[in-house]
Design a protein around this motif. Structure first.
Motif, PDB file in Angstrom:
ATOM      1  N   GLY A  61       3.622  -0.105  -0.144  1.00 55.99           N
ATOM      2  CA  GLY A  61       3.638  -0.324   1.290  1.00 55.99           C
ATOM      3  C   GLY A  61       4.661   0.538   2.020  1.00 55.99           C
ATOM      4  N   LYS A  62       4.312   0.917   3.253  1.00 61.78           N
ATOM      5  CA  LYS A  62       5.230   1.632   4.139  1.00 61.78           C
ATOM      6  C   LYS A  62       5.099   1.046   5.536  1.00 61.78           C
ATOM      7  CE  LYS A  62       5.245   5.960   1.542  1.00 61.78           C
ATOM      8  NZ  LYS A  62       5.018   7.413   1.541  1.00 61.78           N
ATOM      9  N   TRP A  63       6.126   1.245   6.354  1.00 55.85           N
ATOM     10  CA  TRP A  63       6.144   0.679   7.695  1.00 55.85           C
ATOM     11  C   TRP A  63       5.709   1.697   8.733  1.00 55.85           C
ATOM     12  CZ3 TRP A  63       6.617  -4.407   8.284  1.00 55.85           C
ATOM     13  CH2 TRP A  63       7.220  -5.134   7.253  1.00 55.85           C
ATOM     14  N   ASP A  64       4.817   1.285   9.619  1.00 56.60           N
ATOM     15  CA  ASP A  64       4.437   2.053  10.804  1.00 56.60           C
ATOM     16  C   ASP A  64       4.843   1.201  11.997  1.00 56.60           C
ATOM     17  OD1 ASP A  64       3.369   3.635  12.754  1.00 56.60           O
ATOM     18  OD2 ASP A  64       1.268   3.253  12.235  1.00 56.60           O
ATOM     19  N   GLY A  65       6.088   1.369  12.474  1.00 58.47           N
ATOM     20  CA  GLY A  65       6.617   0.446  13.475  1.00 58.47           C
ATOM     21  C   GLY A  65       6.749  -0.932  12.863  1.00 58.47           C
ATOM     22  N   ASP A  66       6.109  -1.947  13.479  1.00 58.64           N
ATOM     23  CA  ASP A  66       6.139  -3.315  12.956  1.00 58.64           C
ATOM     24  C   ASP A  66       4.922  -3.628  12.086  1.00 58.64           C
ATOM     25  OD1 ASP A  66       8.558  -3.912  14.035  1.00 58.64           O
ATOM     26  OD2 ASP A  66       7.780  -5.050  15.742  1.00 58.64           O
ATOM     27  N   THR A  67       4.096  -2.632  11.787  1.00 62.82           N
ATOM     28  CA  THR A  67       2.914  -2.845  10.954  1.00 62.82           C
ATOM     29  C   THR A  67       3.190  -2.391   9.528  1.00 62.82           C
ATOM     30  OG1 THR A  67       1.442  -2.506  12.837  1.00 62.82           O
ATOM     31  CG2 THR A  67       0.465  -2.295  10.659  1.00 62.82           C
ATOM     32  N   LEU A  68       2.916  -3.266   8.559  1.00 62.54           N
ATOM     33  CA  LEU A  68       3.056  -2.913   7.149  1.00 62.54           C
ATOM     34  C   LEU A  68       1.726  -2.323   6.681  1.00 62.54           C
ATOM     35  CD1 LEU A  68       4.655  -2.944   4.495  1.00 62.54           C
ATOM     36  CD2 LEU A  68       3.716  -5.241   4.080  1.00 62.54           C
ATOM     37  N   VAL A  69       1.752  -1.065   6.262  1.00 61.64           N
ATOM     38  CA  VAL A  69       0.548  -0.370   5.788  1.00 61.64           C
ATOM     39  C   VAL A  69       0.648  -0.256   4.268  1.00 61.64           C
ATOM     40  CG1 VAL A  69      -0.850   1.715   5.944  1.00 61.64           C
ATOM     41  CG2 VAL A  69       0.447   0.924   7.945  1.00 61.64           C
ATOM     42  N   VAL A  70      -0.340  -0.810   3.559  1.00 58.45           N
ATOM     43  CA  VAL A  70      -0.282  -0.884   2.096  1.00 58.45           C
ATOM     44  C   VAL A  70      -1.449  -0.121   1.494  1.00 58.45           C
ATOM     45  CG1 VAL A  70      -0.132  -2.415   0.112  1.00 58.45           C
ATOM     46  CG2 VAL A  70       0.708  -3.198   2.337  1.00 58.45           C
ATOM     47  N   ASP A  71      -1.125   0.813   0.610  1.00 58.77           N
ATOM     48  CA  ASP A  71      -2.139   1.574  -0.110  1.00 58.77           C
ATOM     49  C   ASP A  71      -2.318   0.929  -1.489  1.00 58.77           C
ATOM     50  OD1 ASP A  71      -3.508   4.503   0.118  1.00 58.77           O
ATOM     51  OD2 ASP A  71      -2.986   4.031  -1.967  1.00 58.77           O
ATOM     52  N   VAL A  72      -3.567   0.532  -1.815  1.00 58.27           N
ATOM     53  CA  VAL A  72      -3.835  -0.183  -3.070  1.00 58.27           C
ATOM     54  C   VAL A  72      -4.922   0.549  -3.842  1.00 58.27           C
ATOM     55  CG1 VAL A  72      -4.126  -2.463  -4.081  1.00 58.27           C
ATOM     56  CG2 VAL A  72      -3.538  -2.271  -1.653  1.00 58.27           C
ATOM     57  N   LYS A  73      -4.618   0.893  -5.094  1.00 60.16           N
ATOM     58  CA  LYS A  73      -5.610   1.552  -5.949  1.00 60.16           C
ATOM     59  C   LYS A  73      -5.325   1.188  -7.399  1.00 60.16           C
ATOM     60  CE  LYS A  73      -4.759   5.767  -4.642  1.00 60.16           C
ATOM     61  NZ  LYS A  73      -4.675   7.269  -4.599  1.00 60.16           N
TER      62      LYS A  73
END
Length: 274
Positions: free
Chosen positions: A176-188
């Motif tokens: 996961g990484k933060w885009d402002g207050d949004t947690l963006v999670v890459d799952v594979k």
């Protein structure tokens, strides 16, 4: 003379009403703008945060809709209530050959749904599966503990990448990484043994999910996911789900252990066949 007087009176009355209406409209607009500003400010201020200022999703959450029966829009059937679906555009874009497998899964859904075997629902299904899950969050990671099977998923937020020589996991590998207050999670790095719902929507081990977690207010999360799988779908597709925080006094996860390995087949070790 009387006619002119009546006309002037009507004009004056109309002008007065128009002026009052315009004033009321302006006042209502100002109230709306002010209220929206207050609401937005309150939302931002009320979001729980870690010491580093990032939103803190810790708590017990659950989707309250019947999404798990079928992600796509559907009418009621004997084993599922009706639902509007959560797939953007309404339809999952299956490749023709994969659609045939989906139809077979649907016909056999009452026996072949992996969750009936106790398998973990996987990702993203474990997020909207109709049982609660608890998030424990630190600066470097989040732990998601699911009541169903008590499976544990880790989302790493320590700026690390996916392993270069990975295994295929039931819940994939989450970064996961933060885009402002949004947690963006890459799952594979998934295996191919879970479904997206009870209707037989499925994937292969080429599944790739990108999640977006964002507070709508302190007790509501907007969860979005983009799903792609070149072996099964003709293009990436999106879902959007609302999660609610459990606030009942003393609410907690209930023990509900399952297993995801064929223990009955291999344990305890059996003597070799003669």
């Amino acid at each position: 003379m009387n006619t002119l007087l009546v006309t002037k009176t009507r004009f004056a009355t109309t002008q007065s009403v128009s002026t009052k209406f315009a004033g009321l409209f302006t006042l209502a607009t100002l109230i709306l703008v002010f209220s929206s500003g207050v609401a937005l400010a309150a939302t931002k201020e009320n979001v729980p945060r870690l010491a580093n200022g990032k939103p803190d999703f810790s708590g017990i959450w659950e989707a309250t809709s019947a999404i798990d029966f079928d992600l796509e829009p559907h009418s009621n059937r004997k084993d599922a209530p009706p639902g509007a679906g959560v797939v953007e555009g309404g339809t999952i874009p299956y490749l023709p050959s994969a659609l045939e497998q989906k139809k077979k899964n649907f016909e056999n859904r009452n026996t072949d749904d992996p969750t009936l075997k106790g398998y973990t629902p996987g990702v993203p299904r474990s997020v909207y599966y109709p049982e609660p899950f608890q998030i424990f969050q630190r600066e470097k990671d989040l732990f998601l503990v699911h009541q169903f099977g008590h499976s544990v998923r880790t989302i790493y937020t320590n700026n690390t990448d996916h392993p270069k020589d990975p295994n295929d996991w039931w819940l994939g590998d989450s970064r996961g990484k933060w885009d402002g207050d949004t947690l963006v999670v890459d799952v594979k790095n998934f295996n191919d043994r879970t479904w997206f719902d009870k209707a037989g929507n499925y994937h292969s081990d080429a599944l790739h999910v990108v999640e977006k977690w964002k507070f709508l207010d302190s007790n509501t999360i907007e969860y979005k996911a983009t799903i792609e799988d070149v072996n099964v779908f003709s293009r990436p597709w999106n879902i959007s789900v609302i999660l609610h925080r459990h606030r009942e006094p003393n609410f907690q996860l209930i023990e509900d252990y399952r297993f995801t390995l064929e223990y009955d087949e291999f344990y305890p070790p059996k003597p070799p066949k003669q």
